[in-house]
Design a protein around this motif. Structure first.
Motif, PDB file in Angstrom:
ATOM      1  N   MET A   1       0.826  -1.210   0.000  1.00 32.21           N
ATOM      2  CA  MET A   1       0.000   0.000   0.000  1.00 32.21           C
ATOM      3  C   MET A   1       0.862   1.263   0.000  1.00 32.21           C
ATOM      4  N   SER A   2       2.023   1.198   0.638  1.00 26.28           N
ATOM      5  CA  SER A   2       2.881   2.389   0.666  1.00 26.28           C
ATOM      6  C   SER A   2       3.417   2.708  -0.724  1.00 26.28           C
ATOM      7  N   ILE A   3       3.736   1.675  -1.510  1.00 27.69           N
ATOM      8  CA  ILE A   3       4.207   1.888  -2.883  1.00 27.69           C
ATOM      9  C   ILE A   3       3.054   2.334  -3.770  1.00 27.69           C
ATOM     10  N   LEU A   4       1.902   1.693  -3.595  1.00 29.83           N
ATOM     11  CA  LEU A   4       0.736   2.029  -4.402  1.00 29.83           C
ATOM     12  C   LEU A   4       0.303   3.475  -4.176  1.00 29.83           C
ATOM     13  N   ASP A   5       0.471   3.978  -2.939  1.00 24.33           N
ATOM     14  CA  ASP A   5       0.028   5.337  -2.631  1.00 24.33           C
ATOM     15  C   ASP A   5       0.900   6.414  -3.265  1.00 24.33           C
ATOM     16  N   ILE A   6       2.035   6.025  -3.867  1.00 21.48           N
ATOM     17  CA  ILE A   6       2.821   7.004  -4.626  1.00 21.48           C
ATOM     18  C   ILE A   6       2.031   7.462  -5.849  1.00 21.48           C
ATOM     19  N   THR A   7       1.321   6.502  -6.478  1.00 19.42           N
ATOM     20  CA  THR A   7       0.633   6.805  -7.738  1.00 19.42           C
ATOM     21  C   THR A   7      -0.883   6.841  -7.616  1.00 19.42           C
ATOM     22  N   VAL A   8      -1.458   6.314  -6.515  1.00 19.07           N
ATOM     23  CA  VAL A   8      -2.918   6.241  -6.423  1.00 19.07           C
ATOM     24  C   VAL A   8      -3.544   7.628  -6.450  1.00 19.07           C
ATOM     25  N   VAL A   9      -2.788   8.646  -6.016  1.00 14.43           N
ATOM     26  CA  VAL A   9      -3.303  10.018  -5.965  1.00 14.43           C
ATOM     27  C   VAL A   9      -3.315  10.672  -7.346  1.00 14.43           C
ATOM     28  N   SER A  10      -2.569  10.102  -8.291  1.00 13.22           N
ATOM     29  CA  SER A  10      -2.406  10.764  -9.593  1.00 13.22           C
ATOM     30  C   SER A  10      -3.738  11.016 -10.290  1.00 13.22           C
ATOM     31  N   VAL A  11      -4.689  10.090 -10.140  1.00 10.96           N
ATOM     32  CA  VAL A  11      -5.977  10.262 -10.817  1.00 10.96           C
ATOM     33  C   VAL A  11      -6.899  11.206 -10.054  1.00 10.96           C
ATOM     34  N   ALA A  12      -6.510  11.589  -8.834  1.00 10.86           N
ATOM     35  CA  ALA A  12      -7.362  12.468  -8.024  1.00 10.86           C
ATOM     36  C   ALA A  12      -6.947  13.932  -8.118  1.00 10.86           C
ATOM     37  N   LEU A  13      -5.890  14.247  -8.869  1.00 15.24           N
ATOM     38  CA  LEU A  13      -5.384  15.622  -8.895  1.00 15.24           C
ATOM     39  C   LEU A  13      -6.427  16.615  -9.399  1.00 15.24           C
ATOM     40  N   GLU A  14      -7.141  16.228 -10.445  1.00 15.61           N
ATOM     41  CA  GLU A  14      -8.175  17.128 -10.966  1.00 15.61           C
ATOM     42  C   GLU A  14      -9.298  17.305  -9.949  1.00 15.61           C
ATOM     43  N   THR A  15      -9.637  16.222  -9.248  1.00 16.42           N
ATOM     44  CA  THR A  15     -10.653  16.302  -8.188  1.00 16.42           C
ATOM     45  C   THR A  15     -10.210  17.254  -7.088  1.00 16.42           C
ATOM     46  N   PHE A  16      -8.924  17.176  -6.701  1.00 19.70           N
ATOM     47  CA  PHE A  16      -8.390  18.085  -5.676  1.00 19.70           C
ATOM     48  C   PHE A  16      -8.472  19.541  -6.140  1.00 19.70           C
ATOM     49  N   GLN A  17      -8.188  19.781  -7.432  1.00 23.10           N
ATOM     50  CA  GLN A  17      -8.270  21.144  -7.958  1.00 23.10           C
ATOM     51  C   GLN A  17      -9.672  21.723  -7.763  1.00 23.10           C
ATOM     52  N   ASN A  18     -10.677  20.905  -8.073  1.00 19.05           N
ATOM     53  CA  ASN A  18     -12.061  21.371  -7.947  1.00 19.05           C
ATOM     54  C   ASN A  18     -12.479  21.469  -6.484  1.00 19.05           C
ATOM     55  N   GLU A  19     -12.071  20.481  -5.686  1.00 20.10           N
ATOM     56  CA  GLU A  19     -12.482  20.430  -4.280  1.00 20.10           C
ATOM     57  C   GLU A  19     -11.903  21.592  -3.483  1.00 20.10           C
ATOM     58  N   PHE A  20     -10.609  21.888  -3.714  1.00 18.70           N
ATOM     59  CA  PHE A  20      -9.919  22.907  -2.913  1.00 18.70           C
ATOM     60  C   PHE A  20      -9.684  24.209  -3.668  1.00 18.70           C
ATOM     61  N   GLU A  21     -10.225  24.295  -4.909  1.00 18.47           N
ATOM     62  CA  GLU A  21     -10.088  25.504  -5.740  1.00 18.47           C
ATOM     63  C   GLU A  21      -8.614  25.917  -5.845  1.00 18.47           C
ATOM     64  N   ALA A  22      -7.794  24.973  -6.269  1.00 18.17           N
ATOM     65  CA  ALA A  22      -6.348  25.176  -6.336  1.00 18.17           C
ATOM     66  C   ALA A  22      -5.862  24.966  -7.768  1.00 18.17           C
ATOM     67  N   THR A  23      -4.624  25.354  -8.021  1.00 13.99           N
ATOM     68  CA  THR A  23      -4.016  25.165  -9.337  1.00 13.99           C
ATOM     69  C   THR A  23      -3.406  23.763  -9.429  1.00 13.99           C
ATOM     70  N   SER A  24      -3.071  23.358 -10.663  1.00  9.56           N
ATOM     71  CA  SER A  24      -2.466  22.034 -10.854  1.00  9.56           C
ATOM     72  C   SER A  24      -1.121  21.944 -10.158  1.00  9.56           C
TER      73      SER A  24
END
Length: 485
Positions: A1-24
């Motif tokens: 899980m520690s290795i997987l969590d390096i990349t698991v966030v990659s698909v959530a970056l756009e979601t984070f931008q919308n959720e937190f109103e932040a830049t890429s």
């Protein structure tokens, strides 16, 4: 899980931008912060394992990783999320070298190949299946679940480790190497931050790339004479282990392989997304044949490495990876998926026969009291070489794209589209559709040229692989004493 969590966030970056109103660039710190924390703590792991014991430290690492994961899921701002990702990375960074230390000591030199094969499955599959799992969880649930999924696994791991891991018997510890820590940990973090910024800026000469990378490299290089100075303090990372020729050859082979493997791992999903129009989840699924191939050969390769020596196994594995990578040098904008999936499967077969046999070749030569420091050294090699390989191939790809006016324009318009909405977005989509027939073949040619470089890097691994042991392990060697234990 520690290795997987390096990349698991990659698909959530756009979601984070919308959720937190932040830049890429701001949301990218959710990945960067985790990676830097993970890399910074690895040098400390060898000393801490000797000082506190592997079981206690492993339980602490799982606890930090699990608590960090839950806190990430509860974060109500981007700054808080990045802070808890760092906490998660501090725990995650200790898990792999500690796991390798525990398993190596338990297996002994004659079974280490089989044990490393088991450990190698998550090492190879984590980066591949991270985007798949992340995409699925975001689509079926919500973004906090990419972190909450670690809670039940972490609780089970803590309970199981308490029961099955042997109790620690800690010897009086050496004095902590404060100077080594002040040189190596920030040096690694700065260097990795600099080179990981290259894909964004496209050149080493940019201030945000060159300044931290150069300062980090200076600190890492300054650690070398300190570690070899022969003072009474045992250095944070024991470079004297490289006096053992088998260990030195394995480190060189691992460095070259990590450069090629981690660099190419960036290229495959980029090609599928930029040239073939796949989303992150689709690109991740298309990489599954690579993981399947690795799962098939890894157990067999581990057994053969124990019985025949890792040298022959690694030579076959590197040859297969080189063949698979060379197939990607023929990429076009409409290359059949069957051809590419077949090439990925061949590469997977080779990777399952390469990475962990090299690792076991290094660790099976170490005396028990050197294992914790040896695993730290191998993991640092992986981190540095992987970052350099990724940066190198990113720069080559950037120059290939910039060398084509149409492809460069296409990428620029695509970047503007990701930030646009409404009528402006529709206008940019129409512009992309008009550019695509000319731009996509040029983009594909650029990727094919980068794969030529990646193929050459993999082929170079054959040189040190030729000198790896070709006989079953005889036992650990103490490099400082020159005697067999």
């Amino acid at each position: 899980m520690s290795i997987l969590d390096i990349t698991v966030v990659s698909v959530a970056l756009e979601t984070f931008q919308n959720e937190f109103e932040a830049t890429s660039a701001q949301v990218a710190w959710t990945m960067t912060g985790y990676t830097l924390a993970l890399a910074s703590v690895i040098p400390l792991t060898g000393w801490a394992a000797d000082r506190f014991g592997t079981k206690r430290l492993y339980l602490l690492a799982v606890f930090l990783f699990t608590v960090g994961s839950v806190l990430c899921a509860l974060a109500d701002s981007l700054q808080v999320l990045v802070m808890f990702r760092v906490l998660q990375g501090l725990g995650g960074g200790m898990l792999l070298p500690l796991g390798m230390t525990i398993l190596t000591r338990a297996a002994g030199p004659n079974r280490i190949g089989r044990v490393m094969a088991v450990l190698g499955i998550p090492m190879l599959l984590g980066p591949i299946f991270g985007p798949i799992l992340g995409g699925w969880l975001i689509e079926t649930a919500s973004w906090p679940w990419i972190f909450l999924i670690n809670l039940p696994i972490g609780v089970i791991a803590l309970g199981y480790a308490m029961v099955v891991l042997p109790e620690d018997h800690v010897e009086p510890s050496e004095t902590f190497d404060w100077i080594g820590m002040l040189l190596l940990s920030p040096g690694l973090a700065l260097f990795l931050y600099g080179v990981s910024s290259i894909p964004e800026h496209g050149t080493f000469l940019h201030r945000e790339v060159g300044l931290p990378a150069t300062l980090g490299l200076v600190l890492v290089v300054a650690f070398v004479p300190w570690a070899l100075s022969g003072r009474n303090i045992r250095p944070l990372v024991e470079l004297r282990l490289l006096q053992n020729l088998k260990m030195a050859v394995a480190v060189i082979a691992m460095a070259l392989f990590a450069m090629a493997f981690f660099g190419a791992s960036l290229l495959f999903p980029l090609y599928f997304q930029q040239v073939r129009g796949e989303d992150a989840l689709g690109a991740g699924l298309l990489l599954a044949p690579q993981g399947l191939g690795a799962m098939i050969t890894m157990p067999v390769a581990g057994l053969l490495a124990d019985r025949k020596g890792p040298g022959k196994v690694v030579m076959v594995g590197v040859t297969l990876v080189t063949i698979g990578m060379a197939m990607f040098t023929q990429l076009e904008a409409d290359t059949s998926y069957g051809f590419m999936l077949g090439a990925l499967f061949v590469m997977g077969l080779g990777m399952g026969s390469t990475m962990m046999p090299i690792m076991s070749s290094a660790l099976q030569t170490l005396a028990d009291h050197d294992i914790a420091r040896g695993t730290a050294l191998m993991n640092i090699t992986n981190q540095l070489a992987g970052a350099i390989g990724t940066a190198l191939l990113s720069v080559v790809l950037t120059h290939q794209v910039k060398g084509s006016e149409t492809a460069g324009t296409y990428q620029a318009v695509k970047g503007m589209l990701s930030q646009a909405s409404g009528a402006k977005a529709a206008e940019l989509r129409a512009q992309l559709d008009a550019l695509a027939p000319a731009a996509l073949p040029e983009l594909a040619d650029g990727f094919a040229m980068v794969f030529v470089v990646a193929t050459a890097l993999v082929g170079c691994v054959l040189v040190p692989a030729f000198f790896l042991p070709r006989n079953p392990p005889e036992g650990p060697v103490d490099p400082s004493a020159g005697v067999r234990h």
